[in-house]
Design an enzyme around this catalytic site. Structure first.
Site, PDB file in Angstrom:
ATOM      1  N   ASP A  97     -58.970  52.028  96.338  1.00 16.58           N
ATOM      2  CA  ASP A  97     -58.335  53.287  95.908  1.00 16.58           C
ATOM      3  C   ASP A  97     -59.415  54.171  95.300  1.00 16.58           C
ATOM      4  OD1 ASP A  97     -55.885  51.988  96.306  1.00 16.58           O
ATOM      5  OD2 ASP A  97     -55.656  51.504  94.174  1.00 16.58           O
ATOM      6  N   HIS A 123     -56.634  49.422  92.893  1.00 15.04           N
ATOM      7  CA  HIS A 123     -57.222  48.512  93.880  1.00 15.04           C
ATOM      8  C   HIS A 123     -58.641  49.018  94.105  1.00 15.04           C
ATOM      9  CE1 HIS A 123     -52.918  48.692  95.141  1.00 15.04           C
ATOM     10  NE2 HIS A 123     -53.053  47.417  95.440  1.00 15.04           N
TER      11      HIS A 123
END
Ligand code: XUL
Ligand code: CO
Length: 441
Positions: free
Chosen positions: A109, A106
């Site tokens: 992240d 993501h």
């Protein structure tokens, strides 16, 4: 090792190798032999194993009852850009030592979200250029990127399905930035998991508008990426609940309807996750079959749930027999279209050693490899295919074949039934099928 730069985060652990099932080395594969050919393809190519950035590099084990327990020696730098670089170094050291070819992320992240959209975009661009170099040096590739439009409180009422257009637009901006990052890193696919795309109470929800807005949003994302030359596949990842009570992409069948209802069938397929399947009261293999039958089996998020718990525990796969049933579907449907097997799984909160992360991924890869071997043996050497064919043999010739090719009317069925009397009872032989799977495992 040149790849590692000055820092080595997983000290004392070298490259994980295949040593076969007689090996007592916990840090070796017992069944996953990347170059072994099964059903005409290497295991490496069948699976395209990927490491999930969010669990493996970011998940320190926090749960609703307590904070994280794991001390990760990366991401400790006070400068978010430097912390993200350290995390990327750790990620690529881990992926390379595992001998895997892929990772998934993501947007946030990779690096902490900034205080504004502009600052966040700058941060993403910084880490993308860092990751580009790491990909080049290591040969590791991006299986898919995605955007976290569910953690930030601004998305508490949904992202694309939010009742406030300003939030929908903010999600659109975030997805544009995540698509740009994915394309810059030659990502092979892009995932939409509708984290908060669903509702808690129908009393305050205009379901039709919310779902139509998701359809419009997905089309915009697809049109933008295509206009920028993105050739990969978009995946919807179904999940029935958690965080919302009613997720709009409940399961494979529901998500296929979303894809078809909004004209996305040429660009979208499904990413099927094991624990999401079981939360929907389906088996993993059922969800794979539904996706495959629609020509939409794109990718897999590998993990498992817990039979005594009703939530998304995201454990590493370890059940060979269940995975073997899934691998039967996988092999018979020709594998994954564009995607791979992403370990969307986390070590337990009390698994606090760094080598636990290796042990977990080794176990997951070995489970899939062993299951693939079982499924291949069942298909190649056992009476399974014959038995299955015979069960449907009445459609292979005579009136049954005419029915399948659309030549009969309801009156023809009436005439056939009148001439043939009560159909004979035929056993389903479920136990025999189960015994065959057991025998070839
Ligand atoms: C959540 C989940 C996500 C998606 C990507 O249950 O599986 O991590 O895989 O957003
Ligand atoms: Co997932």
């Amino acid at each position: 090792m040149a790849l590692l730069g000055e820092k080595e985060f997983f000290k004392g652990i070298g490259e994980i190798k295949y040593e076969g099932k007689e090996s007592d080395n916990p840090l070796a594969f017992k069944f996953y032999n990347p170059d072994q050919v099964v059903a005409g393809k290497t295991m490496r190519d069948h699976f395209k194993f990927a490491v999930a950035y969010w669990h493996t590099l970011c998940g320190t084990g926090g749960d609703p009852f307590g904070p994280g327990t794991k001390q990760f020696p990366w991401s400790t730098h006070p400068d978010p850009l430097k912390a993200a670089e350290d995390k990327a170094d750790a990620a690529f050291e881990f992926i390379t030592k595992m001998g895997f070819d892929y990772y998934c992320f993501h947007d946030f992240d990779l690096i902490d979200e900034g205080g504004s959209l502009v600052e966040s975009e700058k941060r993403i661009q910084h880490i993308v250029s860092y990751l580009k170099d790491k990909q080049e040096v290591s040969g590791v590739k991006l299986l898919w990127g995605t955007s976290n439009c569910f953690s930030n409180p601004r998305y508490m009422n949904g992202a694309a399905s939010n009742p406030d257009f300003d939030v929908v637009a903010r999600a659109g901006a975030q997805v544009k930035i995540a698509l740009d990052a994915t394309m810059a890193l030659n990502g092979e696919n892009y995932v939409f998991w509708g984290g908060r795309e669903g509702y808690m109470s129908l009393l305050n929800t205009n379901m039709k508008l919310e779902q139509d807005n998701i359809g419009r949003f997905l089309n915009m994302a697809k049109d933008y990426a295509r206009s920028q030359g993105f050739k990969g596949t978009f995946f919807i990842e179904p999940k029935p609940m958690e965080p919302t009570k009613h997720q709009y992409d409940f399961d494979a069948a529901t998500s296929i309807n979303t894809i078809r209802a909004y004209g996305l069938e040429n660009d979208f397929k499904l990413n099927i996750e094991v624990n999401h399947a079981t939360l929907a009261q389906h088996t993993f293999q059922h969800e794979l079959q539904v996706a495959a039958d629609a020509g939409m089996l794109g990718s897999i998020d590998a993990n498992r749930g817990d039979y005594q718990n009703g939530w998304d525990t995201d454990q590493f796969p370890n059940n060979v027999m269940e995975t073997a049933e899934a691998m039967l579907v996988f092999l018979k449907s020709g594998g994954l279209q564009g995607g791979g097997v992403n370990f969307d799984a986390k070590t337990r909160r009390n698994s606090t050693d760094l080598d636990d992360i290796f042990l977990a991924h080794i176990g997951g890869a070995d489970t899939f490899a062993r299951a693939l071997l079982v499924a291949d043996a069942v298909i190649q050497n056992s009476p399974y295919e014959d038995l299955l064919g015979k069960r449907y043999g009445s459609f292979a010739s005579g009136k049954g074949a005419e029915f399948v090719s659309g030549k009969l009317s309801l009156t023809d069925l009436y005439d056939h039934a009148s001439a043939n009397g009560e159909p004979k009872q035929t056993s389903g032989k479920q136990e025999l099928f189960e015994n065959i799977l057991n025998q070839y495992s």
